[in-house]
Design an enzyme around this catalytic site. Sequence first.
Site, PDB file in Angstrom:
ATOM      1  N   ASN A 163       0.860  -1.185   0.000  1.00  0.00           N
ATOM      2  CA  ASN A 163       0.000   0.000   0.000  1.00  0.00           C
ATOM      3  C   ASN A 163       0.892   1.230   0.000  1.00  0.00           C
ATOM      4  O   ASN A 163       2.046   1.164   0.435  1.00  0.00           O
ATOM      5  CB  ASN A 163      -0.868   0.012   1.269  1.00  0.00           C
ATOM      6  CG  ASN A 163      -1.770   1.232   1.347  1.00  0.00           C
ATOM      7  OD1 ASN A 163      -2.370   1.647   0.341  1.00  0.00           O
ATOM      8  ND2 ASN A 163      -1.873   1.825   2.521  1.00  0.00           N
ATOM      9  N   HIS A 184       0.835   5.188   1.499  1.00  0.00           N
ATOM     10  CA  HIS A 184       0.108   6.046   2.436  1.00  0.00           C
ATOM     11  C   HIS A 184       0.817   7.403   2.495  1.00  0.00           C
ATOM     12  O   HIS A 184       2.037   7.446   2.615  1.00  0.00           O
ATOM     13  CB  HIS A 184       0.069   5.395   3.819  1.00  0.00           C
ATOM     14  CG  HIS A 184      -0.720   6.174   4.814  1.00  0.00           C
ATOM     15  ND1 HIS A 184      -2.103   6.149   4.846  1.00  0.00           N
ATOM     16  CD2 HIS A 184      -0.342   7.017   5.802  1.00  0.00           C
ATOM     17  CE1 HIS A 184      -2.529   6.951   5.813  1.00  0.00           C
ATOM     18  NE2 HIS A 184      -1.480   7.486   6.417  1.00  0.00           N
ATOM     19  N   SER A 194       4.799   6.712   2.425  1.00  0.00           N
ATOM     20  CA  SER A 194       5.389   5.425   2.779  1.00  0.00           C
ATOM     21  C   SER A 194       4.756   4.321   1.947  1.00  0.00           C
ATOM     22  O   SER A 194       3.532   4.241   1.848  1.00  0.00           O
ATOM     23  CB  SER A 194       5.122   5.098   4.256  1.00  0.00           C
ATOM     24  OG  SER A 194       5.548   6.148   5.101  1.00  0.00           O
ATOM     25  N   ASP A 244      -2.464   0.337   8.197  1.00  0.00           N
ATOM     26  CA  ASP A 244      -1.282   1.187   7.982  1.00  0.00           C
ATOM     27  C   ASP A 244      -0.113   0.841   8.906  1.00  0.00           C
ATOM     28  O   ASP A 244       0.694   1.715   9.258  1.00  0.00           O
ATOM     29  CB  ASP A 244      -1.652   2.688   8.157  1.00  0.00           C
ATOM     30  CG  ASP A 244      -2.668   3.158   7.117  1.00  0.00           C
ATOM     31  OD1 ASP A 244      -2.700   2.580   6.017  1.00  0.00           O
ATOM     32  OD2 ASP A 244      -3.419   4.102   7.420  1.00  0.00           O
TER      33      ASP A 244
HETATM   34  C1  GAR Z   1      -2.846   9.104  -2.453  1.00  0.00           C
HETATM   35  O1  GAR Z   1      -2.341  10.246  -1.806  1.00  0.00           O
HETATM   36  C2  GAR Z   1      -2.650   7.872  -1.585  1.00  0.00           C
HETATM   37  O2  GAR Z   1      -1.433   7.855  -0.909  1.00  0.00           O
HETATM   38  C3  GAR Z   1      -3.798   8.014  -0.628  1.00  0.00           C
HETATM   39  O3  GAR Z   1      -4.876   8.468  -1.399  1.00  0.00           O
HETATM   40  C4  GAR Z   1      -4.381   9.182  -2.532  1.00  0.00           C
HETATM   41  C5  GAR Z   1      -4.900   8.499  -3.772  1.00  0.00           C
HETATM   42  O4  GAR Z   1      -4.558   9.231  -4.932  1.00  0.00           O
HETATM   43  N1  GAR Z   1      -4.077   6.760  -0.004  1.00  0.00           N
HETATM   44  C6  GAR Z   1      -4.539   6.653   1.235  1.00  0.00           C
HETATM   45  O5  GAR Z   1      -4.789   7.616   1.952  1.00  0.00           O
HETATM   46  C7  GAR Z   1      -4.741   5.229   1.703  1.00  0.00           C
HETATM   47  N2  GAR Z   1      -5.159   5.193   3.051  1.00  0.00           N
HETATM   48  P1  GAR Z   1      -4.587   8.524  -6.354  1.00  0.00           P
HETATM   49  O6  GAR Z   1      -5.951   7.849  -6.485  1.00  0.00           O
HETATM   50  O7  GAR Z   1      -4.439   9.645  -7.331  1.00  0.00           O
HETATM   51  O8  GAR Z   1      -3.457   7.531  -6.406  1.00  0.00           O
END
Ligand code: GAR
Length: 206
Positions: free
Chosen positions: A107, A109, A136, A145
């Site tokens: 994942n 984060h 991360s 997480d």
């Molecule tokens: C990203 O910032 C990712 O790290 C976060 O959501 C966004 C998705 O953007 N993920 C989380 O918060 C997971 N808990 P994207 O759809 O453009 O990749």
Amino acid sequence: KTKVAILISGRGSNMKSLIQAAKDKDYPAEIIGVFSNRADAAGLDFAKDHGIQTAVISHKDFNSREAFCDALDEQLEAWGAEFICLAGYMRIHSNAFAEKWLGKMLNIHPSLLPLFKGLKPQQQALDAGVKVSGASVHEVIPELDAGPIVMQGVVPVLEDDDADRLAARILKIEHQIYPKALAHYLKVQTNTDRSAAADQSLIWPQ
Ligand code: GAR
């Protein structure tokens, strides 16, 4: 190449960076499918345009987390997925699903874990007053997480940041580290290219 499925819930910009990286003939992963729990996830169109099969199953059609994750797992098995990358996927897995894919699921984060787990990590960073934050890539374990960290990217937190500005700065670094972290993780796992794995710095920028 390892057959990787990407799970998204929205925009899918991290998914795009993985799809682009996997076009390189030397990249150790092949993206074989993109799954979303939301039919309106913008990333689905990009995947289709790049000839990648997609599937949508809504968690709202199931009355338990377990039942939804079983349906997701069936789809992944039907695709022949060997590995999963979560990319802005906003559902918590059942324990059974997380345990089945242990060591085969990463994942990303948008914080320097173990700080600021869960929702709105960029706002959590601003509220805490930290002067650096980042992203991360970590192994997924049943606890949210909390899995072992594979790679981290670091950005400054600036005086006049709000959550959106900080999120945009972090997102740029996410796009750089996720493909590197996946390649590194797969190389170490399959043990085919130890020297390449050892050469890879796990902090970004180097
Ligand atoms: C990203 O910032 C990712 O790290 C976060 O959501 C966004 C998705 O953007 N993920 C989380 O918060 C997971 N808990 P994207 O759809 O453009 O990749």
